[in-house]
Design an enzyme around this catalytic site. Structure first.
Site, PDB file in Angstrom:
ATOM      1  N   GLU A   1       4.367 -66.352 -91.719  1.00  0.00           N
ATOM      2  CA  GLU A   1       5.528 -67.238 -91.535  1.00  0.00           C
ATOM      3  C   GLU A   1       4.996 -68.524 -90.920  1.00  0.00           C
ATOM      4  O   GLU A   1       4.754 -68.587 -89.715  1.00  0.00           O
ATOM      5  CB  GLU A   1       6.550 -66.562 -90.607  1.00  0.00           C
TER       6      GLU A   1
ATOM      7  N   CYS B   1      10.594 -74.397 -86.561  1.00  0.00           N
ATOM      8  CA  CYS B   1       9.810 -74.393 -87.799  1.00  0.00           C
ATOM      9  C   CYS B   1      10.605 -74.950 -88.972  1.00  0.00           C
ATOM     10  O   CYS B   1      10.057 -75.592 -89.852  1.00  0.00           O
ATOM     11  CB  CYS B   1       9.328 -72.987 -88.107  1.00  0.00           C
TER      12      CYS B   1
HETATM   13  P1  NAD Z   1      -0.235 -71.345 -83.593  1.00  0.00           P
HETATM   14  O1  NAD Z   1      -0.612 -71.045 -84.982  1.00  0.00           O
HETATM   15  O2  NAD Z   1      -1.081 -72.287 -82.834  1.00  0.00           O
HETATM   16  O3  NAD Z   1      -0.187 -69.993 -82.716  1.00  0.00           O
HETATM   17  C1  NAD Z   1       0.576 -68.877 -83.111  1.00  0.00           C
HETATM   18  C2  NAD Z   1      -0.014 -67.615 -82.516  1.00  0.00           C
HETATM   19  O4  NAD Z   1      -1.327 -67.417 -83.075  1.00  0.00           O
HETATM   20  C3  NAD Z   1      -0.196 -67.627 -81.001  1.00  0.00           C
HETATM   21  O5  NAD Z   1       0.162 -66.387 -80.487  1.00  0.00           O
HETATM   22  C4  NAD Z   1      -1.692 -67.863 -80.837  1.00  0.00           C
HETATM   23  O6  NAD Z   1      -2.227 -67.333 -79.654  1.00  0.00           O
HETATM   24  C5  NAD Z   1      -2.243 -67.130 -82.033  1.00  0.00           C
HETATM   25  N1  NAD Z   1      -3.580 -67.574 -82.450  1.00  0.00           N
HETATM   26  C6  NAD Z   1      -4.230 -68.708 -82.147  1.00  0.00           C
HETATM   27  N2  NAD Z   1      -5.442 -68.729 -82.746  1.00  0.00           N
HETATM   28  C7  NAD Z   1      -5.543 -67.585 -83.452  1.00  0.00           C
HETATM   29  C8  NAD Z   1      -6.534 -67.036 -84.307  1.00  0.00           C
HETATM   30  N3  NAD Z   1      -7.683 -67.656 -84.552  1.00  0.00           N
HETATM   31  N4  NAD Z   1      -6.287 -65.847 -84.894  1.00  0.00           N
HETATM   32  C9  NAD Z   1      -5.107 -65.208 -84.689  1.00  0.00           C
HETATM   33  N5  NAD Z   1      -4.144 -65.671 -83.888  1.00  0.00           N
HETATM   34  C10 NAD Z   1      -4.354 -66.853 -83.277  1.00  0.00           C
HETATM   35  O7  NAD Z   1       1.290 -71.818 -83.635  1.00  0.00           O
HETATM   36  P2  NAD Z   1       2.204 -72.331 -82.452  1.00  0.00           P
HETATM   37  O8  NAD Z   1       1.696 -73.659 -81.990  1.00  0.00           O
HETATM   38  O9  NAD Z   1       2.403 -71.271 -81.464  1.00  0.00           O
HETATM   39  O10 NAD Z   1       3.607 -72.515 -83.217  1.00  0.00           O
HETATM   40  C11 NAD Z   1       3.923 -73.667 -83.920  1.00  0.00           C
HETATM   41  C12 NAD Z   1       3.729 -73.476 -85.402  1.00  0.00           C
HETATM   42  O11 NAD Z   1       4.345 -72.288 -85.839  1.00  0.00           O
HETATM   43  C13 NAD Z   1       4.372 -74.586 -86.215  1.00  0.00           C
HETATM   44  O12 NAD Z   1       3.538 -74.924 -87.282  1.00  0.00           O
HETATM   45  C14 NAD Z   1       5.650 -73.963 -86.720  1.00  0.00           C
HETATM   46  O13 NAD Z   1       6.176 -74.532 -87.880  1.00  0.00           O
HETATM   47  C15 NAD Z   1       5.215 -72.557 -86.944  1.00  0.00           C
HETATM   48  N6  NAD Z   1       6.357 -71.658 -86.903  1.00  0.00           N
HETATM   49  C16 NAD Z   1       6.738 -71.026 -88.040  1.00  0.00           C
HETATM   50  C17 NAD Z   1       7.854 -70.215 -88.009  1.00  0.00           C
HETATM   51  C18 NAD Z   1       8.328 -69.486 -89.236  1.00  0.00           C
HETATM   52  O14 NAD Z   1       9.134 -68.575 -89.075  1.00  0.00           O
HETATM   53  N7  NAD Z   1       7.892 -69.827 -90.426  1.00  0.00           N
HETATM   54  C19 NAD Z   1       8.573 -70.044 -86.842  1.00  0.00           C
HETATM   55  C20 NAD Z   1       8.145 -70.708 -85.711  1.00  0.00           C
HETATM   56  C21 NAD Z   1       7.029 -71.515 -85.736  1.00  0.00           C
END
Ligand code: NAD
Length: 468
Positions: free
Chosen positions: A216, A250
């Site tokens: 997502e 998002c």
């Molecule tokens: P992010 O991708 O930076 O982090 C998300 C999660 O991934 C966190 O828990 C983080 O610790 C973890 N993470 C970081 N590096 C990782 C790795 N190498 N391997 C696995 N996990 C890792 O995202 P964010 O800054 O927390 O959230 C914002 C983003 O999320 C935006 O792009 C937004 O659009 C998206 N988002 C999407 C949805 C959806 O439902 N489609 C909902 C909310 C947010």
């Protein structure tokens, strides 16, 4: 809940898998009980959740936390409780004439242990709706919330710990490194919510174990405004979508595509709508949310500065507070696609407005970019609306509004291309986290045996019939 090493995470996974195999899949009653207990745990700690969200963001609208975070979460759990029985029922499937008198059906089996990774922007619902879905599907789960919302993650950990033993549901905390180790575990499914860049890393790690993923992700969700629609209504609904959680959503409308003749009317109506939505201002307002941290505040301020330096018209609609990282809404006109604000997902209260001369131009603009998570269309003409919907691809669509497809329990929610893989929510969530096991029961009489040795004339007749 604890910060764990990869080896400890592996142990938790092994224990969960062993417990899953030992106990067998939970029946409908057990799953409903688990969901009810999860819901009760959330409601019991409602005040703590809202307080924790405030701590993590510094300033977060309590009303928004209730309306946008808790209501959709509780509603989706209610929906799962109500429909679970129906989704679990084996489904009778077609059996062709040659395989009569056999029977075929599909059983939805829980996959085992689901790994859930959550982001910071809606840290409660984006952790607990996936968890509820995993539970409804009969699975066990390990959950890694975001490192950027430690207070909320702690409350989530307490809720989970109070209800489930660790071999059923476990919460582990940590940052990117823990996330990387987590996504390298041989889960039976990974449901990741976060950025496209990290989503790619998760997909790569999961591929090494052939673990299926639901990703997502994010992206730039456009709003297409057709001529003739009430500008006041469009502006109010776009402002609502853009300013909820200060744009850190998002599916927030990222930029607007407005007919060139309507640009000024839209700009004026948007400013009115924003004022109406936030008459009390921004910094210190109980109805407006801060940007999560200084890093994102600086990033967003940089996007605005870049637009200004490149000749765009920047309209600031209030005072910012760098100290509390509160960014007031910004409208940007005369936007060229090369600007930094058009190169990345904004994820903040900044609305760039681009103009088009005819709808085909707007459609081409969208199609020249990665497939968005959401698309918003405002317009009265059904023909034009259908043209936009038919000729673009996005995860989901809301027509004449923003965000609302997200809270429809019976709609799949997910992205496509750069905005994600797969979908969850409601029935699609249940489907994503279960395995469709096809079962065929051979009948006492089986027409197909006529195609087996000893071959005879009848076999030739049947073969010729099939191969017509
Ligand atoms: P992010 O991708 O930076 O982090 C998300 C999660 O991934 C966190 O828990 C983080 O610790 C973890 N993470 C970081 N590096 C990782 C790795 N190498 N391997 C696995 N996990 C890792 O995202 P964010 O800054 O927390 O959230 C914002 C983003 O999320 C935006 O792009 C937004 O659009 C998206 N988002 C999407 C949805 C959806 O439902 N489609 C909902 C909310 C947010």
């Amino acid at each position: 809940m604890s910060d764990v090493t990869p080896a400890e995470m592996h142990r938790i996974l092994d224990r969960q898998r062993a417990a899953f195999l030992n106990a067998g899949p939970p029946d409908r009653k057990q799953r409903r009980t688990n969901l009810r207990r999860l819901k009760a745990g959330i409601l019991k700690r409602r005040t703590e959740i809202v307080r924790a969200l405030k701590t993590d963001f510094g300033q977060r609208s309590e009303r928004e936390s209730a309306i946008v975070e808790l209501i959709p979460l509780v509603q989706s759990i209610n929906y799962m409780i109500a429909h679970l029985g129906c989704w679990m029922k084996p489904q009778r499937r077609h059996v062709s004439a040659y395989f009569q008198c056999g029977r075929a059906w599909v059983v939805r089996q829980p996959v085992g242990v689901v790994g859930i990774i959550a982001p910071w922007n809606y840290p409660v619902s984006l952790a607990l709706v996936p968890l509820a879905t995993a539970i409804a599907a009969g699975n066990r789960a390990m959950l890694k919330p975001s490192e950027f919302t430690p207070a909320t993650s702690a409350v989530i950990g307490q809720i989970v710990q109070a209800i489930f033993p660790p071999e059923q549901v476990s919460v582990v905390t940590g940052g990117g490194e823990v996330g990387a180790a987590f996504s390298a575990l041989p889960f039976d499914h990974i449901l990741f919510t976060g950025s496209t860049a990290v989503g790619k890393k998760v997909a790569e790690a999961a591929a090494r174990n052939l673990t299926p993923v639901t990703l997502e992700l994010g992206g730039k969700s456009p709003v297409v405004i057709a001529p003739g629609f009430s500008m006041q209504q469009v502006a109010e609904r776009v402002a609502f979508g853009k300013l909820t959680n200060a744009g850190q959503t998002c599916v927030a409308p990222d930029y607007a595509l407005v007919h060139e003749g309507d640009r000024d009317a839209f700009a004026a109506a948007y400013q009115d709508a924003v004022k109406k939505l936030h008459p009390g201002g921004y910094a210190g307002s109980p109805d407006y949310t801060a940007i999560l941290n200084t890093h994102h505040y600086e990033r967003l301020s940089g996007l605005v500065r870049d637009a200004e330096e490149h000749g765009a018209q920047v309209i600031r609609m209030g005072s910012d507070s760098a100290a509390s990282h509160v960014l007031a809404p910004v409208l940007i006109l005369d936007v060229r696609p090369e600007l930094a604000v058009m190169q990345e997902e904004i994820f903040g209260p900044i609305l760039p407005v681009l103009t088009y001369r005819n709808l085909d131009e707007a459609i081409a603009f969208i199609n020249a970019r990665p497939r968005p998570l959401a698309l918003y269309y405002f317009g009265d003409s059904r023909v034009e609306r259908d043209r936009v919907l038919k000729n673009t691809i996005s995860g989901n669509v809301t027509i004449n509004g923003t965000l609302m497809h997200y809270v429809q329990d019976d709609l799949p929610f997910g992205g496509v291309g750069d905005s994600g893989i797969g979908a969850y929510h409601g029935k699609e969530g249940f489907m994503a986290l279960t395995h469709a096991r096809g079962v065929y029961r051979q009948g006492r009489f089986n027409a197909a045996t006529l195609l087996q040795p000893p071959f005879g004339k009848l076999t030739d007749v049947i073969t010729n019939l099939i191969l017509r």
